[in-house]
Design an enzyme around this catalytic site. Structure first.
Site, short mmCIF file in Angstrom:
data_model
loop_
_atom_site.label_atom_id
_atom_site.label_comp_id
_atom_site.label_asym_id
_atom_site.label_seq_id
_atom_site.Cartn_x
_atom_site.Cartn_y
_atom_site.Cartn_z
N GLY A 78 0.83 -1.19 0.00
CA GLY A 78 0.00 0.00 0.00
C GLY A 78 0.87 1.25 0.00
O GLY A 78 2.10 1.19 -0.01
N GLY A 79 0.22 2.40 0.03
CA GLY A 79 0.96 3.65 0.05
C GLY A 79 1.40 4.08 -1.34
O GLY A 79 0.99 3.52 -2.35
N ILE A 81 4.83 6.59 -3.31
CA ILE A 81 6.25 6.50 -3.65
C ILE A 81 7.12 7.00 -2.51
O ILE A 81 6.76 7.92 -1.78
CB ILE A 81 6.56 7.30 -4.94
N TRP A 83 11.64 6.78 -1.04
CA TRP A 83 13.05 6.52 -1.35
C TRP A 83 13.65 5.70 -0.23
O TRP A 83 13.31 5.90 0.95
CB TRP A 83 13.80 7.84 -1.50
N ALA A 149 8.28 6.42 7.33
CA ALA A 149 7.20 6.05 6.41
C ALA A 149 6.84 4.58 6.60
O ALA A 149 7.70 3.76 6.95
CB ALA A 149 7.63 6.29 4.96
N GLY A 151 4.51 1.36 4.77
CA GLY A 151 3.67 0.82 3.70
C GLY A 151 3.71 -0.69 3.77
O GLY A 151 4.79 -1.28 3.82
N GLY A 162 7.00 -2.83 5.17
CA GLY A 162 7.15 -2.35 6.54
C GLY A 162 7.41 -0.87 6.66
O GLY A 162 6.68 -0.06 6.08
N ALA A 164 10.30 2.62 7.08
CA ALA A 164 11.60 3.19 6.74
C ALA A 164 11.84 4.39 7.66
O ALA A 164 11.12 5.39 7.58
CB ALA A 164 11.63 3.62 5.28
N CYS A 180 5.35 9.93 -0.64
CA CYS A 180 4.09 9.39 -0.11
C CYS A 180 2.87 10.13 -0.66
O CYS A 180 1.79 10.06 -0.09
CB CYS A 180 4.09 9.41 1.42
#
Length: 237
Positions: A78-79, A81, A83, A149, A151, A162, A164, A180
């Protein structure tokens, strides 16, 4: 019992030795996921430091992708974009959800582990309603900033992907995307929030392990409050 593995924690200043290439890490996640979902191994949490990469979740819009055309790995979480790269701790809890535990509850527990770890460093963080992840409040001329973040995907009642957590990684690569999918906030990192040295990846992993183990045992817990937001000030403090 949640078991932990660490990968790619080499010295990232020496041309990224030991860093995990994203697709290889994703393949390994799926191998571990199959074993956990089948009950062949206990729940796992993979800690990873990735080679620099953009990854896009299923809801990513074309205009949110890299403005300079940098390639992106499209994934099934999910979520939107984000990095990954050196100096950022990525955690992939691969956990069977117990009866009565839904996706949102699971995400809130992962957020809680990060919030509590940051609190131990005297860094105040929290949630923002309707926005996933762990955030720092607006202030001192800075907008609200996402420091962690999240996702995920759930398959066979078992989690994938998971969180980041930005520790000492550079932030300029986030400026090449709409992280995001959120254009009215910023991205933060621990290095800008504390004085003194930033905990290493190993030190961060050591601190997070008991918190994740406790919260992902799915026992009752007290949730930290949402971030306080100043009325009328808005997201940019």
């Amino acid at each position: 019992m949640l078991e932990f593995q660490r990968h790619g924690f080499g010295d990232h200043h020496d041309r990224f030795p030991g860093l995990v290439e994203y697709r290889q890490g994703w393949d390994f996640q799926r191998e571990v996921h199959a074993l956990v979902a089948a009950g062949e191994v206990p729940d796992q949490c993979l800690y990873v430091q990735h080679e620099p990469v953009y990854t896009a979740g299923r809801r990513t819009l074309p205009e949110e992708r890299p403005f300079d055309g940098t390639p992106v790995v499209d994934v099934d979480r999910g979520g939107k974009i984000t990095w990954h790269g050196p100096g950022q701790l990525v955690g992939y809890p691969i956990v069977k959800l117990t009866e009565g535990i839904g996706v949102v509850d699971y995400v809130r527990r992962v957020e809680e582990a990060v919030i509590r770890w940051l609190a131990g460093l005297d860094v105040v963080s929290g949630r923002i309603p309707e926005r996933t992840g762990v955030w720092l409040a607006a202030g001192d001329g800075k907008p609200e900033r996402k420091i962690c973040a999240i996702g995920i995907r759930v398959s066979k009642r078992t989690t994938l992907h998971g969180f980041a957590l930005n520790l000492s990684n550079e932030l300029q690569d986030f400026g090449n995307i709409i992280p995001c999918g959120i254009s009215d906030a910023g991205v933060g990192r621990l290095a800008d929030e504390i004085t003194g040295p930033v905990p290493s990846l190993d030190e961060t992993a050591d601190g997070l392990e008991p918190l994740l183990a406790e919260l992902l045992a799915f026992e009752p817990y007290r949730m930290s409050p949402d971030l306080e937001r100043t009325p009328g000030v808005g997201i940019f403090g």
